[in-house]
Design an enzyme around this catalytic site. Sequence first.
Site, PDB file in Angstrom:
ATOM      1  N   HIS A  91     -52.300  -3.476 -11.653  1.00  0.00           N
ATOM      2  CA  HIS A  91     -52.855  -4.830 -11.601  1.00  0.00           C
ATOM      3  C   HIS A  91     -52.406  -5.512 -12.894  1.00  0.00           C
ATOM      4  O   HIS A  91     -52.329  -4.874 -13.941  1.00  0.00           O
ATOM      5  CB  HIS A  91     -54.374  -4.752 -11.469  1.00  0.00           C
ATOM      6  CG  HIS A  91     -54.787  -3.969 -10.242  1.00  0.00           C
ATOM      7  ND1 HIS A  91     -55.357  -4.548  -9.147  1.00  0.00           N
ATOM      8  CD2 HIS A  91     -54.656  -2.651  -9.946  1.00  0.00           C
ATOM      9  CE1 HIS A  91     -55.571  -3.624  -8.223  1.00  0.00           C
ATOM     10  NE2 HIS A  91     -55.151  -2.453  -8.697  1.00  0.00           N
TER      11      HIS A  91
ATOM     12  N   VAL B 237     -49.430 -30.708 -17.323  1.00  0.00           N
ATOM     13  CA  VAL B 237     -48.141 -30.922 -18.003  1.00  0.00           C
ATOM     14  C   VAL B 237     -47.126 -31.205 -16.901  1.00  0.00           C
ATOM     15  O   VAL B 237     -46.857 -30.352 -16.051  1.00  0.00           O
ATOM     16  CB  VAL B 237     -47.739 -29.673 -18.821  1.00  0.00           C
ATOM     17  CG1 VAL B 237     -46.312 -29.809 -19.345  1.00  0.00           C
ATOM     18  CG2 VAL B 237     -48.709 -29.473 -19.980  1.00  0.00           C
TER      19      VAL B 237
ATOM     20  N   HIS C  50     -50.602 -10.831  -6.932  1.00  0.00           N
ATOM     21  CA  HIS C  50     -49.977 -10.356  -8.180  1.00  0.00           C
ATOM     22  C   HIS C  50     -48.584 -10.981  -8.336  1.00  0.00           C
ATOM     23  O   HIS C  50     -47.577 -10.278  -8.356  1.00  0.00           O
ATOM     24  CB  HIS C  50     -49.869  -8.823  -8.149  1.00  0.00           C
ATOM     25  CG  HIS C  50     -51.186  -8.123  -8.252  1.00  0.00           C
ATOM     26  ND1 HIS C  50     -51.344  -6.767  -8.084  1.00  0.00           N
ATOM     27  CD2 HIS C  50     -52.425  -8.600  -8.524  1.00  0.00           C
ATOM     28  CE1 HIS C  50     -52.611  -6.434  -8.248  1.00  0.00           C
ATOM     29  NE2 HIS C  50     -53.295  -7.534  -8.508  1.00  0.00           N
TER      30      HIS C  50
HETATM   31  C1  FAD Z   1     -57.673 -13.387  -6.517  1.00  0.00           C
HETATM   32  C2  FAD Z   1     -56.978 -12.587  -7.582  1.00  0.00           C
HETATM   33  C3  FAD Z   1     -57.417 -11.288  -7.876  1.00  0.00           C
HETATM   34  C4  FAD Z   1     -56.743 -10.546  -8.855  1.00  0.00           C
HETATM   35  N1  FAD Z   1     -57.277  -9.348  -9.265  1.00  0.00           N
HETATM   36  C5  FAD Z   1     -56.757  -8.732 -10.369  1.00  0.00           C
HETATM   37  C6  FAD Z   1     -57.430  -7.621 -10.966  1.00  0.00           C
HETATM   38  O1  FAD Z   1     -58.503  -7.177 -10.529  1.00  0.00           O
HETATM   39  N2  FAD Z   1     -56.870  -7.057 -12.075  1.00  0.00           N
HETATM   40  C7  FAD Z   1     -55.700  -7.519 -12.607  1.00  0.00           C
HETATM   41  O2  FAD Z   1     -55.221  -6.941 -13.595  1.00  0.00           O
HETATM   42  N3  FAD Z   1     -55.056  -8.569 -12.060  1.00  0.00           N
HETATM   43  C8  FAD Z   1     -55.573  -9.211 -10.989  1.00  0.00           C
HETATM   44  N4  FAD Z   1     -54.979 -10.320 -10.485  1.00  0.00           N
HETATM   45  C9  FAD Z   1     -53.725 -10.785 -11.115  1.00  0.00           C
HETATM   46  C10 FAD Z   1     -53.940 -11.335 -12.513  1.00  0.00           C
HETATM   47  O3  FAD Z   1     -55.190 -11.945 -12.620  1.00  0.00           O
HETATM   48  C11 FAD Z   1     -52.824 -12.340 -12.812  1.00  0.00           C
HETATM   49  O4  FAD Z   1     -51.569 -11.731 -12.579  1.00  0.00           O
HETATM   50  C12 FAD Z   1     -52.845 -12.797 -14.263  1.00  0.00           C
HETATM   51  O5  FAD Z   1     -54.149 -13.157 -14.614  1.00  0.00           O
HETATM   52  C13 FAD Z   1     -51.881 -13.971 -14.431  1.00  0.00           C
HETATM   53  O6  FAD Z   1     -51.966 -14.454 -15.739  1.00  0.00           O
HETATM   54  P1  FAD Z   1     -51.066 -15.694 -16.186  1.00  0.00           P
HETATM   55  O7  FAD Z   1     -51.430 -16.030 -17.573  1.00  0.00           O
HETATM   56  O8  FAD Z   1     -49.647 -15.368 -15.874  1.00  0.00           O
HETATM   57  O9  FAD Z   1     -51.455 -16.875 -15.189  1.00  0.00           O
HETATM   58  P2  FAD Z   1     -52.911 -17.563 -14.956  1.00  0.00           P
HETATM   59  O10 FAD Z   1     -54.001 -16.728 -15.502  1.00  0.00           O
HETATM   60  O11 FAD Z   1     -52.962 -17.888 -13.506  1.00  0.00           O
HETATM   61  O12 FAD Z   1     -52.823 -18.875 -15.824  1.00  0.00           O
HETATM   62  C14 FAD Z   1     -52.006 -19.975 -15.576  1.00  0.00           C
HETATM   63  C15 FAD Z   1     -52.787 -21.216 -16.004  1.00  0.00           C
HETATM   64  O13 FAD Z   1     -51.896 -22.320 -16.101  1.00  0.00           O
HETATM   65  C16 FAD Z   1     -52.542 -23.479 -15.608  1.00  0.00           C
HETATM   66  N5  FAD Z   1     -51.492 -24.411 -15.184  1.00  0.00           N
HETATM   67  C17 FAD Z   1     -50.651 -24.294 -14.135  1.00  0.00           C
HETATM   68  N6  FAD Z   1     -49.811 -25.341 -14.083  1.00  0.00           N
HETATM   69  C18 FAD Z   1     -50.121 -26.144 -15.129  1.00  0.00           C
HETATM   70  C19 FAD Z   1     -49.607 -27.391 -15.594  1.00  0.00           C
HETATM   71  N7  FAD Z   1     -48.589 -28.001 -14.975  1.00  0.00           N
HETATM   72  N8  FAD Z   1     -50.184 -27.947 -16.683  1.00  0.00           N
HETATM   73  C20 FAD Z   1     -51.213 -27.341 -17.327  1.00  0.00           C
HETATM   74  N9  FAD Z   1     -51.732 -26.157 -16.914  1.00  0.00           N
HETATM   75  C21 FAD Z   1     -51.182 -25.568 -15.832  1.00  0.00           C
HETATM   76  C22 FAD Z   1     -53.395 -22.964 -14.458  1.00  0.00           C
HETATM   77  O14 FAD Z   1     -54.432 -23.857 -14.140  1.00  0.00           O
HETATM   78  C23 FAD Z   1     -53.863 -21.618 -15.007  1.00  0.00           C
HETATM   79  O15 FAD Z   1     -55.104 -21.732 -15.670  1.00  0.00           O
HETATM   80  C24 FAD Z   1     -55.602 -11.091  -9.515  1.00  0.00           C
HETATM   81  C25 FAD Z   1     -55.169 -12.387  -9.217  1.00  0.00           C
HETATM   82  C26 FAD Z   1     -55.857 -13.140  -8.278  1.00  0.00           C
HETATM   83  C27 FAD Z   1     -55.401 -14.552  -8.013  1.00  0.00           C
END
Ligand code: FAD
Length: 581
Positions: free
Chosen positions: A556, A237, A513
């Site tokens: 987390h 997007v 995070h």
């Molecule tokens: C390596 C790692 C380990 C972690 N370990 C833990 C854990 O053990 N336990 C825990 O609770 N949390 C953990 N976290 C944190 C947790 O996973 C995240 O905070 C949470 O999953 C974020 O969710 P979200 O929906 O905000 O973003 P995300 O799950 O990152 O989703 C965002 C999505 O949007 C998509 N996107 C981005 N830009 C665009 C665009 N322009 N157009 C279309 N799509 C787009 C991306 O591809 C992605 O799929 C970890 C994070 C990481 C990176």
Amino acid sequence: MWSYPTVSIQDVSSKAYTYIVVGGGTAGCVVAARLSEDPRTSVLLVERGPIVDGWSARVPLLSSNFTDQKAPVYKWQSAPLTAVNGKTLTMVTGKALGGSSKINGLLYTRSVPGEYNAWEQAGRKNWSWRDVEPYFKRSEAYLDQASSDRGMTGPWQIRNVEKVRFQPVASNIQCAPRQGIPFIPKANDPISPVVACTHLDATIDSNGHRSATSDAFLPRKVVQARKNLHICTDTVVSALDIQHLNAVGVFLEHEGTAASQSRFHVTAEREVILCAGAISSPQILLLSGIGPADHLLQHNIPVVKDLSGVGAYLQDHISVPVIYKVPVAGSIEVLMKQPLAAVGELLKYAFTGKGMFGTQVQQANLVLRSALLDENSHVVITEDGKDLDPQDPSNIPDIEIMLIPVNPTDRKFDNLSKSEGTFSYLCTVLRPKSTGSVRLASSDPREQPLCDLGTLSVPDDRTPLRKALRLSLALARGVRASGYPFEDLLAPASESDEDLDTFANENLTTTYHYSSSCRMDDEAHFGVVDETLRVHGISGLRVADASVFPQIPACHLQAPVAMVAERCAEFLKREYGHLET
Ligand SMILES: Cc1cc2nc3c(=O)[nH]c(=O)nc-3n(C[C@H](O)[C@H](O)[C@H](O)COP(=O)(O)OP(=O)(O)OC[C@H]3O[C@@H](n4cnc5c(N)ncnc54)[C@H](O)[C@@H]3O)c2cc1C
């Protein structure tokens, strides 16, 4: 075998949907699944990454290895940290349907009730623990013993540690009570404790597979059956279509092609819900002309809404590892150094879904409030026990010691023999005051924005960090005294403030995070969304992901992210009179 049902950018171009969900990550999969439960609505979910559902993506241990070249992640460097000698940190987020829940460490933590009571106390109406707890439960299918404090019938399977596998973890669990930190076996049951050493819950299903939100909420079967839900992957997007301060659609481009290539348009009849995560949600708002006017003008982006909070309050937990050399059997490195053990474990996993491959890397942790630690790193509780009330916002833990049976950094220790492995304490500040920002590096939506994590920019954050480091050193002394061999690999020169600060500056890392870059607050306080997650000043547009937390939660993040997503879907269902499901 049937492939996962997706649609192409051409299929959706010029079409109209009731809702468009931007970003099919942890939150986006929950929002799209819940909204499409009502067959009278149509939902388009747009995800920048691919579908990743091969065998290794399901194996908990393998799929957590985001350092693997093929891991579905974005990886880039942060902006230089001004408070830490210009150091940069490697940032990572998930890039696949399921987003970061597809590659994270699998831990499922909700934070203490006081966390959410603090939100409400600070003015976020209807966000107290009483308000949010039902939404944690709604998502969840807890696989252990039935409990009225856990969700038992939701789609997201969660289980407690089946067995603590590594001796240094078990030894630390034994040592914690000697520091005044009780062992409480279940991290979330009945509710998260404020001072405890606990076994951790993980998003692992009854087959021993990773349970990302895409697997749990949008399994193939569900998506095939829902003709009103379209999922468009490998599609970015590039901006929102905002007309007269109303979000009426989105612009799409193929991922992987230059920005000047074809741009497609899709119309949103009701609302656009931004779920692109704490880095990309503010980036998309900025690319759409919603953000601080001066920054938009620097990039020649016409200002649609001057909203200073967009990207302004980026937070992350601050963490520093202390690492020891241990016998290889006490470390996950046993799988790399003893091929026979690895084959045995793989076979066990293949036949039973259990064993080292079927578990999360971090099985236990310690959480507490650093102010309770005395000069010997011993927790001292007042006699009336008020310090232990988890409902009280003043008791939210501010440090976590993660017990990790491996070296979690990219630093190499060449002097280890085949019979030696590593064990780490990841000393983490859970309630940092430091904040940073997300700013555009360019107007190309594929380029990662400039992320200043702001780590340690507020000197007060050094106090809990020093206490966490001292506590880990005290625990290590206890483990050694019990006879288990611990040899320093990466440890501070001494426990003086100066040496601890130098050590922290050199070894600081991100916990991945990222949070609070589109926070829920008034415009005047750098807020971006209101209490029903609507973007200030723009109709038909909400944000639901890790960016909306008013302050980074002391846990987390994936469980609170899913809770926010459940609430967002509920707000929309109530507002537009969806069918009861
Ligand atoms: C390596 C790692 C380990 C972690 N370990 C833990 C854990 O053990 N336990 C825990 O609770 N949390 C953990 N976290 C944190 C947790 O996973 C995240 O905070 C949470 O999953 C974020 O969710 P979200 O929906 O905000 O973003 P995300 O799950 O990152 O989703 C965002 C999505 O949007 C998509 N996107 C981005 N830009 C665009 C665009 N322009 N157009 C279309 N799509 C787009 C991306 O591809 C992605 O799929 C970890 C994070 C990481 C990176």
